[in-house]
Scaffold this motif. Structure first.
Motif, PDB file in Angstrom:
ATOM      1  N   GLU A  92       0.820  -1.203   0.000  1.00 50.89           N
ATOM      2  CA  GLU A  92       0.000   0.000   0.000  1.00 50.89           C
ATOM      3  C   GLU A  92       0.863   1.265   0.000  1.00 50.89           C
ATOM      4  OE1 GLU A  92      -2.849  -0.076   3.093  1.00 50.89           O
ATOM      5  OE2 GLU A  92      -3.845  -1.892   2.383  1.00 50.89           O
ATOM      6  N   LEU A  93       2.041   1.183   0.644  1.00 49.83           N
ATOM      7  CA  LEU A  93       2.952   2.330   0.617  1.00 49.83           C
ATOM      8  C   LEU A  93       3.429   2.613  -0.803  1.00 49.83           C
ATOM      9  CD1 LEU A  93       5.232   1.958   3.785  1.00 49.83           C
ATOM     10  CD2 LEU A  93       3.868   3.947   3.168  1.00 49.83           C
ATOM     11  N   VAL A  94       3.827   1.553  -1.480  1.00 48.74           N
ATOM     12  CA  VAL A  94       4.353   1.724  -2.835  1.00 48.74           C
ATOM     13  C   VAL A  94       3.282   2.256  -3.776  1.00 48.74           C
ATOM     14  CG1 VAL A  94       5.325   0.505  -4.818  1.00 48.74           C
ATOM     15  CG2 VAL A  94       6.123  -0.023  -2.506  1.00 48.74           C
ATOM     16  N   SER A  95       2.041   1.818  -3.588  1.00 47.25           N
ATOM     17  CA  SER A  95       0.953   2.251  -4.466  1.00 47.25           C
ATOM     18  C   SER A  95       0.267   3.510  -3.967  1.00 47.25           C
ATOM     19  CB  SER A  95      -0.084   1.122  -4.593  1.00 47.25           C
ATOM     20  OG  SER A  95      -0.585   0.770  -3.317  1.00 47.25           O
ATOM     21  N   SER A  96       0.849   4.153  -2.917  1.00 46.68           N
ATOM     22  CA  SER A  96       0.346   5.434  -2.380  1.00 46.68           C
ATOM     23  C   SER A  96      -1.102   5.341  -1.922  1.00 46.68           C
ATOM     24  CB  SER A  96       0.497   6.547  -3.434  1.00 46.68           C
ATOM     25  OG  SER A  96       1.845   6.706  -3.805  1.00 46.68           O
ATOM     26  N   ARG A  97      -1.450   4.259  -1.224  1.00 49.22           N
ATOM     27  CA  ARG A  97      -2.812   4.084  -0.728  1.00 49.22           C
ATOM     28  C   ARG A  97      -2.931   4.358   0.777  1.00 49.22           C
ATOM     29  NH1 ARG A  97      -4.573  -1.695  -2.748  1.00 49.22           N
ATOM     30  NH2 ARG A  97      -2.322  -2.052  -2.695  1.00 49.22           N
ATOM     31  N   GLN A  98      -1.927   4.986   1.358  1.00 49.21           N
ATOM     32  CA  GLN A  98      -1.925   5.417   2.755  1.00 49.21           C
ATOM     33  C   GLN A  98      -2.281   4.296   3.729  1.00 49.21           C
ATOM     34  OE1 GLN A  98      -4.560   8.847   2.823  1.00 49.21           O
ATOM     35  NE2 GLN A  98      -2.796  10.212   2.772  1.00 49.21           N
ATOM     36  N   PRO A  99      -1.414   3.323   3.898  1.00 47.61           N
ATOM     37  CA  PRO A  99      -1.683   2.267   4.887  1.00 47.61           C
ATOM     38  C   PRO A  99      -1.616   2.830   6.312  1.00 47.61           C
ATOM     39  CG  PRO A  99       0.564   2.113   4.133  1.00 47.61           C
ATOM     40  CD  PRO A  99      -0.086   3.179   3.284  1.00 47.61           C
ATOM     41  N   LYS A 100      -2.184   2.100   7.251  1.00 42.06           N
ATOM     42  CA  LYS A 100      -2.191   2.524   8.642  1.00 42.06           C
ATOM     43  C   LYS A 100      -1.367   1.550   9.492  1.00 42.06           C
ATOM     44  CE  LYS A 100      -6.708   4.789   8.563  1.00 42.06           C
ATOM     45  NZ  LYS A 100      -8.072   4.834   9.152  1.00 42.06           N
ATOM     46  N   ILE A 101      -0.407   2.081  10.201  1.00 44.36           N
ATOM     47  CA  ILE A 101       0.287   1.299  11.222  1.00 44.36           C
ATOM     48  C   ILE A 101      -0.077   1.904  12.574  1.00 44.36           C
ATOM     49  CG2 ILE A 101       2.180   0.672   9.677  1.00 44.36           C
ATOM     50  CD1 ILE A 101       3.934   2.681  11.098  1.00 44.36           C
ATOM     51  N   SER A 102      -0.149   1.066  13.584  1.00 46.06           N
ATOM     52  CA  SER A 102      -0.616   1.499  14.898  1.00 46.06           C
ATOM     53  C   SER A 102       0.458   1.249  15.940  1.00 46.06           C
ATOM     54  CB  SER A 102      -1.892   0.746  15.288  1.00 46.06           C
ATOM     55  OG  SER A 102      -2.886   0.872  14.291  1.00 46.06           O
ATOM     56  N   PHE A 103       0.463   2.075  16.950  1.00 46.91           N
ATOM     57  CA  PHE A 103       1.332   1.801  18.095  1.00 46.91           C
ATOM     58  C   PHE A 103       0.557   2.052  19.376  1.00 46.91           C
ATOM     59  CE2 PHE A 103       2.366   6.063  16.451  1.00 46.91           C
ATOM     60  CZ  PHE A 103       2.107   6.871  17.552  1.00 46.91           C
ATOM     61  N   TYR A 104       0.828   1.212  20.348  1.00 46.16           N
ATOM     62  CA  TYR A 104       0.164   1.274  21.647  1.00 46.16           C
ATOM     63  C   TYR A 104       1.237   1.412  22.719  1.00 46.16           C
ATOM     64  CZ  TYR A 104      -3.679  -0.722  18.905  1.00 46.16           C
ATOM     65  OH  TYR A 104      -4.639  -0.928  17.950  1.00 46.16           O
ATOM     66  N   TYR A 105       0.983   2.297  23.659  1.00 44.09           N
ATOM     67  CA  TYR A 105       1.963   2.511  24.719  1.00 44.09           C
ATOM     68  C   TYR A 105       1.234   2.750  26.041  1.00 44.09           C
ATOM     69  CZ  TYR A 105       0.865   7.429  23.779  1.00 44.09           C
ATOM     70  OH  TYR A 105       0.204   8.615  23.585  1.00 44.09           O
ATOM     71  N   SER A 106       1.898   2.391  27.117  1.00 39.81           N
ATOM     72  CA  SER A 106       1.310   2.519  28.449  1.00 39.81           C
ATOM     73  C   SER A 106       1.729   3.844  29.074  1.00 39.81           C
ATOM     74  CB  SER A 106       1.766   1.355  29.347  1.00 39.81           C
ATOM     75  OG  SER A 106       1.351   1.557  30.680  1.00 39.81           O
ATOM     76  N   MET A 107       0.718   4.584  29.581  1.00 40.28           N
ATOM     77  CA  MET A 107       1.004   5.830  30.284  1.00 40.28           C
ATOM     78  C   MET A 107       0.895   5.651  31.795  1.00 40.28           C
ATOM     79  SD  MET A 107       2.018   8.279  28.400  1.00 40.28           S
ATOM     80  CE  MET A 107       1.711   9.745  29.375  1.00 40.28           C
TER      81      MET A 107
END
Length: 403
Positions: free
Chosen positions: A125-140
Motif C-alpha cells: 500500500e505504501l508503494v501504491s500510495s494508498r496510505q496504509p495505517k500502522i498502529s502503536f500502543y503505549y502505556s502511560m
C-alpha cells in the motif's frame, strides 16, 4: 540533682546571654549524641537519600525500555522500521508477537511498555500510495516511559512514510536537495536551554533531595521541641535560658542548623561540583539557597509545634505538609495547570518557593530580582515562629505531656 549541678556549672562557665546560648547549644549537642534518631535523621538518611536518587537516575533518562512488535507484513520495509526503532536510545525491541492480543497481554503483564503493529500489506500500500495505517500502543501508567516511547514510535511512523516517498521521488529523478525540501519543508533548529541533554537526574534530583531534606528538618524540629515536654526537660531548658524563649530556641537549634547546613552544602557540592549538574546562576546563589532552605524549614517546624504543642500532632502536621510539598512544588505537574484554589495553596509550601528560586536563578541564571517574591516567602517562613513563640513558652512552663 546532677542535672541541677550541670546547669549551674554551665551558667558559671558562660555568663550573660551569649553564655546561655552556648550552654543550651552544648546541652543540645549532648542530647544529639545520646539519642541515635538524631544522627540517623540528620546525617545518615540525608546522605542515603542523595546517593539513592542521584544513582537511580544516573543515566539521565530511562534507556533501553522494552518494546514489542506485531509484524504481520514481514517485508524488507517493515523489518527496516523495526531495526530503526531498536536503534533508538530509549527503545529496545525485545519480542515479536503473532497478534495484537498477545502483545496487549504482554503489556498488561508488564513485560513491555509499548508495541508497534504493522498490518499485512503495508509495504504494497505504501508503494501504491494508498496510505496504509500502522498502529502503536503505549502505556502511560508511568508518564516518563510513556512520553519517551510515544516520541520514538511516532518518529518511526513518520520515517516509514518518508522513506517510501524518498524512494519514489528518487526514481522520478529528483535531486537529494529537492527530496529533502519536499519531505521536510521547514527545518527545525532545536535548542534546549540549560538542561540540553534532557537529563531527568538534573531535573528531578534537585527537587526530590531538598524535599526529603526539608522533611527531616520538619520532623526533627518538632521532635526536638516535643521531647522537651515528653521527658520533662522543658523547665530545666527554660531555666538555662532565664525564661527567655528566644534565647532558648536559638540556643537549642544552633547545633541543628549547623548540621543541616552542612548536609545541604554537601548535597550542593555533590550534585553541582562532582556530578556536574547545570548551575549557570553561580555558587553564591547555591549557598544562599542552602541557608534559605534550612532556615525556612526550621521556621515551619517550630511554627507547627507552636500551633499544636504536642509531639504527636506537630510531627503529624509536619509529615503531611512535607509529603504534600512534592505534589505542590510544581516539578511533576505545573502549578499553573492546577485549579485556582490549589494555585493559592501552593504558596503555603516552602519547597514550592525553593523550587521556583532554584529554577529561576540557579538553573536558568536569571537575576534574583526575577523571583524576589519567592525569596520573600522563604524569609516569611523563617520568621513564622514569632507568631507562636509566646505559646511555646507557655507550653514549656505549664503543659503536662499527654501520650
Amino acid at each position: 540533682m546532677n542535672d541541677n549541678n550541670n546547669t549551674e556549672t554551665r551558667h558559671s562557665l558562660f555568663p550573660g546571654t551569649l553564655g546561655r546560648l552556648l550552654a543550651i547549644a552544648l546541652r543540645e549537642c549532648d542530647v544529639i549524641r545520646r539519642i541515635p534518631i538524631y544522627g540517623f535523621c540528620m546525617v545518615v538518611f540525608p546522605l542515603l537519600t542523595m546517593v539513592f536518587f542521584t544513582s537511580m537516575m544516573d543515566d539521565g533518562q530511562p534507556l533501553e525500555m522494552p518494546v514489542g512488535v506485531v509484524d504481520l507484513d514481514n517485508t524488507a520495509t517493515s523489518r527496516g522500521l523495526i531495526r530503526r526503532l531498536d536503534a533508538f536510545q530509549t527503545s529496545h525491541v525485545v519480542a515479536h508477537y503473532p497478534s495484537v492480543t498477545a502483545a496487549r497481554t504482554a503489556m498488561q503483564n508488564g513485560d513491555i511498555y509499548a508495541f508497534l503493529y504493522i498490518p499485512k500489506g503495508t509495504a504494497d500500500e505504501l508503494v501504491s500510495s494508498r496510505q496504509p495505517k500502522i498502529s502503536f500502543y503505549y502505556s502511560m501508567t508511568t508518564m516518563v516511559s510513556g512520553a519517551l516511547l510515544f516520541r520514538d514510535l511516532k518518529t518511526i511512523s513518520t520515517l516509514g512514510s518518508a522513506a517510501v516517498g524518498q524512494q519514489t521521488m528518487r526514481a522520478r529523478g529528483y535531486t537529494d536537495r529537492q527530496i529533502k525540501t519536499f519531505l521536510q519543508p521547514i527545518a527545525i533548529d532545536l535548542h534546549q536551554i540549560e538542561n540540553s541533554t534532557t537529563d531527568y537526574n538534573a531535573y528531578l534530583s534537585t527537587v526530590l533531595v531538598p524535599g526529603v531534606l526539608m522533611l527531616f528538618i520538619f520532623l526533627i524540629t518538632a521532635y526536638a521541641l516535643g521531647t522537651e515536654l515528653k521527658f520533662n526537660r522543658s523547665k530545666d531548658w527554660m531555666q538555662m535560658a532565664d525564661d527567655n524563649i528566644s534565647v532558648a530556641i536559638i540556643g537549642k537549634f544552633l547545633p541543628h542548623t549547623l548540621i543541616f547546613l552542612t548536609m545541604a552544602l554537601v548535597y550542593s557540592y555533590y550534585v553541582y561540583g562532582i556530578m556536574g549538574f547545570p548551575h549557570p546562576g553561580g555558587v553564591w546563589k547555591i549557598v544562599m539557597m542552602c541557608f534559605l532552605m534550612v532556615f525556612a524549614a526550621q521556621g515551619f517546624g517550630i511554627f507547627a509545634f507552636g500551633l499544636m504543642p504536642s509531639l504527636r500532632m506537630s510531627m503529624s502536621v509536619c509529615s503531611l505538609w512535607a509529603v504534600l510539598s512534592f505534589s505542590m512544588a510544581g516539578s511533576a505537574f505545573p502549578v499553573m495547570g492546577m485549579d485556582a484554589p490549589l494555585q493559592s495553596l501552593a504558596w503555603l509550601f516552602p519547597l514550592r518557593h525553593y523550587y521556583m528560586v532554584y529554577q529561576t536563578t540557579i538553573l536558568n541564571g536569571f537575576p534574583l530580582l526575577d523571583c524576589w517574591w519567592h525569596v520573600a516567602a522563604l524569609i516569611a517562613f523563617m520568621l513564622m515562629p514569632i507568631l507562636v513563640i509566646k505559646k511555646i513558652k507557655n507550653a514549656m512552663l505549664t503543659y503536662v505531656y499527654i501520650p
